[in-house]
Scaffold this motif. Structure first.
Motif, mmCIF file in Angstrom:
data_model
loop_
_atom_site.group_PDB
_atom_site.id
_atom_site.type_symbol
_atom_site.label_atom_id
_atom_site.label_comp_id
_atom_site.label_asym_id
_atom_site.label_seq_id
_atom_site.Cartn_x
_atom_site.Cartn_y
_atom_site.Cartn_z
ATOM 1 N N ARG A 5 0.786 -1.436 -0.059
ATOM 2 C CA ARG A 5 0.499 -0.284 -0.038
ATOM 3 C C ARG A 5 1.218 1.561 -0.132
ATOM 4 N NH1 ARG A 5 -2.170 -0.891 4.693
ATOM 5 N NH2 ARG A 5 -4.492 -2.397 3.277
ATOM 6 N N ARG A 6 2.184 1.346 0.724
ATOM 7 C CA ARG A 6 2.417 2.602 0.870
ATOM 8 C C ARG A 6 3.773 1.917 0.643
ATOM 9 N NH1 ARG A 6 3.354 3.146 7.200
ATOM 10 N NH2 ARG A 6 0.192 3.395 7.859
ATOM 11 N N HIS A 7 4.007 1.884 -0.473
ATOM 12 C CA HIS A 7 5.191 1.343 -1.500
ATOM 13 C C HIS A 7 5.796 1.297 -2.553
ATOM 14 C CE1 HIS A 7 10.226 1.628 -2.064
ATOM 15 N NE2 HIS A 7 10.205 0.452 -3.061
ATOM 16 N N LEU A 8 5.203 -0.557 -2.984
ATOM 17 C CA LEU A 8 5.397 -0.594 -3.968
ATOM 18 C C LEU A 8 4.048 -0.081 -4.894
ATOM 19 C CD1 LEU A 8 5.483 -4.490 -2.737
ATOM 20 C CD2 LEU A 8 7.586 -2.935 -3.852
ATOM 21 N N LEU A 9 2.398 -0.473 -4.266
ATOM 22 C CA LEU A 9 1.683 0.234 -5.628
ATOM 23 C C LEU A 9 1.978 1.322 -5.790
ATOM 24 C CD1 LEU A 9 -0.729 -0.441 -6.802
ATOM 25 C CD2 LEU A 9 -2.010 -0.132 -4.349
ATOM 26 N N PRO A 10 1.634 2.548 -5.270
ATOM 27 C CA PRO A 10 2.493 4.180 -5.479
ATOM 28 C C PRO A 10 3.243 4.279 -6.573
ATOM 29 C CG PRO A 10 2.718 3.953 -3.262
ATOM 30 C CD PRO A 10 1.732 2.365 -3.551
ATOM 31 N N ARG A 11 4.183 3.499 -5.837
ATOM 32 C CA ARG A 11 5.265 3.510 -7.654
ATOM 33 C C ARG A 11 5.245 3.120 -8.685
ATOM 34 N NH1 ARG A 11 11.336 3.124 -5.964
ATOM 35 N NH2 ARG A 11 11.486 4.358 -7.939
ATOM 36 N N VAL A 12 4.228 1.952 -9.138
ATOM 37 C CA VAL A 12 3.559 1.484 -9.954
ATOM 38 C C VAL A 12 2.985 2.168 -10.578
ATOM 39 C CG1 VAL A 12 2.710 -0.655 -11.253
ATOM 40 C CG2 VAL A 12 4.025 -1.307 -9.329
ATOM 41 N N GLN A 13 1.373 2.384 -10.018
ATOM 42 C CA GLN A 13 0.869 4.268 -10.359
ATOM 43 C C GLN A 13 1.530 4.999 -11.326
ATOM 44 O OE1 GLN A 13 -1.554 4.116 -6.471
ATOM 45 N NE2 GLN A 13 -3.373 3.076 -7.395
ATOM 46 N N GLU A 14 2.843 4.923 -10.743
ATOM 47 C CA GLU A 14 3.172 6.333 -11.447
ATOM 48 C C GLU A 14 4.271 5.981 -13.127
ATOM 49 O OE1 GLU A 14 4.441 10.251 -12.396
ATOM 50 O OE2 GLU A 14 2.802 9.603 -10.819
ATOM 51 N N ASN A 15 4.721 4.763 -12.472
ATOM 52 C CA ASN A 15 5.057 4.278 -13.563
ATOM 53 C C ASN A 15 3.432 4.084 -14.634
ATOM 54 O OD1 ASN A 15 7.201 3.483 -12.729
ATOM 55 N ND2 ASN A 15 7.332 1.439 -12.823
ATOM 56 N N LEU A 16 2.565 3.944 -14.271
ATOM 57 C CA LEU A 16 1.879 3.847 -15.478
ATOM 58 C C LEU A 16 1.272 5.443 -15.954
ATOM 59 C CD1 LEU A 16 -0.750 2.213 -17.187
ATOM 60 C CD2 LEU A 16 -1.944 3.026 -15.066
ATOM 61 N N ASN A 17 1.114 6.012 -14.649
ATOM 62 C CA ASN A 17 1.073 7.921 -14.983
ATOM 63 C C ASN A 17 2.083 8.102 -16.162
ATOM 64 O OD1 ASN A 17 -1.693 7.870 -13.731
ATOM 65 N ND2 ASN A 17 -0.746 8.122 -12.068
ATOM 66 N N SER A 18 2.973 8.029 -16.015
ATOM 67 C CA SER A 18 4.169 7.983 -16.910
ATOM 68 C C SER A 18 4.223 8.090 -18.472
ATOM 69 C CB SER A 18 5.715 7.394 -16.503
ATOM 70 O OG SER A 18 6.184 8.238 -14.720
ATOM 71 N N LEU A 19 3.163 6.104 -18.592
ATOM 72 C CA LEU A 19 3.795 6.053 -19.956
ATOM 73 C C LEU A 19 2.247 6.833 -20.412
ATOM 74 C CD1 LEU A 19 4.192 2.101 -19.844
ATOM 75 C CD2 LEU A 19 5.357 3.416 -20.641
ATOM 76 N N LEU A 20 0.921 6.872 -19.326
ATOM 77 C CA LEU A 20 0.136 7.346 -19.898
ATOM 78 C C LEU A 20 0.248 9.405 -20.651
ATOM 79 C CD1 LEU A 20 -3.121 6.119 -17.076
ATOM 80 C CD2 LEU A 20 -2.638 6.246 -19.574
ATOM 81 N N ARG A 21 1.412 9.385 -19.870
ATOM 82 C CA ARG A 21 1.442 11.209 -20.332
ATOM 83 C C ARG A 21 2.709 11.105 -21.810
ATOM 84 N NH1 ARG A 21 3.713 11.267 -14.654
ATOM 85 N NH2 ARG A 21 2.129 12.004 -13.535
ATOM 86 N N GLN A 22 2.333 9.799 -22.262
ATOM 87 C CA GLN A 22 3.299 9.899 -23.466
ATOM 88 C C GLN A 22 2.142 9.828 -24.658
ATOM 89 O OE1 GLN A 22 6.847 10.679 -23.970
ATOM 90 N NE2 GLN A 22 6.514 10.443 -21.266
ATOM 91 N N ARG A 23 1.127 9.320 -24.532
ATOM 92 C CA ARG A 23 -0.057 9.563 -25.143
ATOM 93 C C ARG A 23 -0.900 10.555 -26.077
ATOM 94 N NH1 ARG A 23 -4.315 5.249 -23.243
ATOM 95 N NH2 ARG A 23 -4.951 6.726 -22.142
ATOM 96 N N PRO A 24 -0.224 10.182 -27.636
ATOM 97 C CA PRO A 24 -0.832 11.898 -27.865
ATOM 98 C C PRO A 24 -2.429 11.751 -27.651
ATOM 99 C CG PRO A 24 -0.725 10.059 -29.669
ATOM 100 C CD PRO A 24 -0.701 9.688 -28.591
ATOM 101 N N GLN A 25 -2.265 12.014 -26.884
ATOM 102 C CA GLN A 25 -4.032 13.078 -25.986
ATOM 103 C C GLN A 25 -3.512 14.087 -25.673
ATOM 104 O OE1 GLN A 25 -5.699 9.405 -23.808
ATOM 105 N NE2 GLN A 25 -6.008 7.937 -25.617
ATOM 106 N N ALA A 26 -4.908 14.898 -26.107
ATOM 107 C CA ALA A 26 -4.346 16.111 -25.201
ATOM 108 C C ALA A 26 -4.930 16.228 -23.687
ATOM 109 C CB ALA A 26 -6.283 17.326 -25.638
ATOM 110 N N GLN A 27 -5.532 15.365 -22.674
ATOM 111 C CA GLN A 27 -5.852 15.123 -21.507
ATOM 112 C C GLN A 27 -5.715 13.576 -20.877
ATOM 113 O OE1 GLN A 27 -5.430 17.912 -19.274
ATOM 114 N NE2 GLN A 27 -5.782 17.110 -17.682
ATOM 115 N N PRO A 28 -4.661 12.888 -20.862
ATOM 116 C CA PRO A 28 -4.574 11.850 -20.460
ATOM 117 C C PRO A 28 -5.377 11.530 -19.344
ATOM 118 C CG PRO A 28 -2.390 12.178 -20.639
ATOM 119 C CD PRO A 28 -3.380 14.050 -21.186
ATOM 120 N N GLN A 29 -5.689 10.342 -18.897
ATOM 121 C CA GLN A 29 -6.933 10.108 -17.810
ATOM 122 C C GLN A 29 -5.601 9.251 -16.713
ATOM 123 O OE1 GLN A 29 -10.059 10.650 -17.105
ATOM 124 N NE2 GLN A 29 -9.318 9.719 -15.137
ATOM 125 N N LEU A 30 -5.289 9.638 -16.063
ATOM 126 C CA LEU A 30 -4.075 9.180 -14.663
ATOM 127 C C LEU A 30 -4.819 8.811 -13.346
ATOM 128 C CD1 LEU A 30 -2.168 12.863 -14.942
ATOM 129 C CD2 LEU A 30 -1.736 10.993 -16.459
#
Length: 246
Positions: A216-241
């Motif tokens: 809850r405190r370490h593993l999941l937040p970091r993987v969620q941030e990984n996912l958000n980092s990839l979502l920001r790369q998509r050519p969409q105006a406002q990616p759903q983080l």
């Protein structure tokens, strides 16, 4: 104590399995080398006829008889302890079961780390730095999960990534952009699957509270941030983080 108790304990079962294994090995050796087997049997019979076998058996029985009551007392005390010992606290997860569940999470982290390690060399500049950052997150997860598995008494996985062949097939070209490569949707799907696996672990009865806190405190937040980092790369105006857990 019933006679069946003495014939069905774990020590007796282990001894029987060992004897059976040695008997099978001996029969296989005799089948492979019949002449040597006949000679060995002849030699064993000759020695049995010459050695004072009965004296050995009689001496062993005489030695065991005085120790019999003490041995029975120890076995009886162990049985009484098993009957009267307080049960494990309700909700406590058996260590081995928890270790196997942690090993499943470790397998995912190993696959991600090794796959990103192979993929990083296919890109340059910002794309390469992003992939190396994603790999570093999973490398950190591997260290935490290996330690948790070892503490539970289970041997941690060392295995090869099941993604190795797939990554080699998908990431042939070098110098291209990550967002346009066929590897990008695979990476995105893998991070989403890892987030789901960690979220399911928080709801699973196979994990103790200490390891759920680690997730809850370490593993999941970091993987969620990984996912958000990839979502920001998509050519969409406002990616759903994805919302990062506190």
């Amino acid at each position: 104590m019933q006679p069946s108790d003495l014939q069905s304990g774990p020590a007796v079962s282990t001894a029987r399995a060992t004897i059976d294994r040695h008997a099978r090995e001996l029969s296989q050796q005799i089948a492979r080398h019949p002449a040597a087997g006949i000679a060995a049997c002849f030699g064993a019979g000759y020695l049995a006829g010459k050695l004072p076998i009965l004296r050995f058996i009689t001496g062993a029985v005489r030695l065991a008889l005085p120790l019999g009551p003490a041995a029975l007392a120890v076995v009886g005390a162990a049985r009484v302890w098993n009957l009267l010992a307080p049960p494990a606290p309700l909700g406590e997860v058996p260590a081995r079961e928890e270790g196997e569940a942690l090993n499943q999470l470790l397998a995912t982290a190993l696959a991600s780390r090794e796959s990103y390690g192979r993929a990083a060399t296919r890109f340059e500049g910002e794309d390469r730095r992003l992939v190396e950052h994603l790999r570093a997150v999973h490398d950190d997860a591997v260290r935490h999960l290996k330690r948790a598995v070892q503490e539970s008494g289970v041997f941690p996985l060392l295995g090869n990534s099941p993604w190795d062949g797939l990554v080699d097939q998908l990431a042939h070209a070098t110098g291209g952009r990550l967002i346009g490569s066929s590897l990008f949707p695979l990476m995105l799907a893998a991070e989403e699957a890892t987030v789901r696996a960690l979220e399911e672990a928080l709801l699973s009865a196979s994990f103790g509270e200490d390891h759920k806190t680690l997730i809850r405190r370490h593993l999941l937040p970091r993987v969620q941030e990984n996912l958000n980092s990839l979502l920001r790369q998509r050519p969409q105006a406002q990616p759903q983080l994805v919302a990062v857990s506190p």
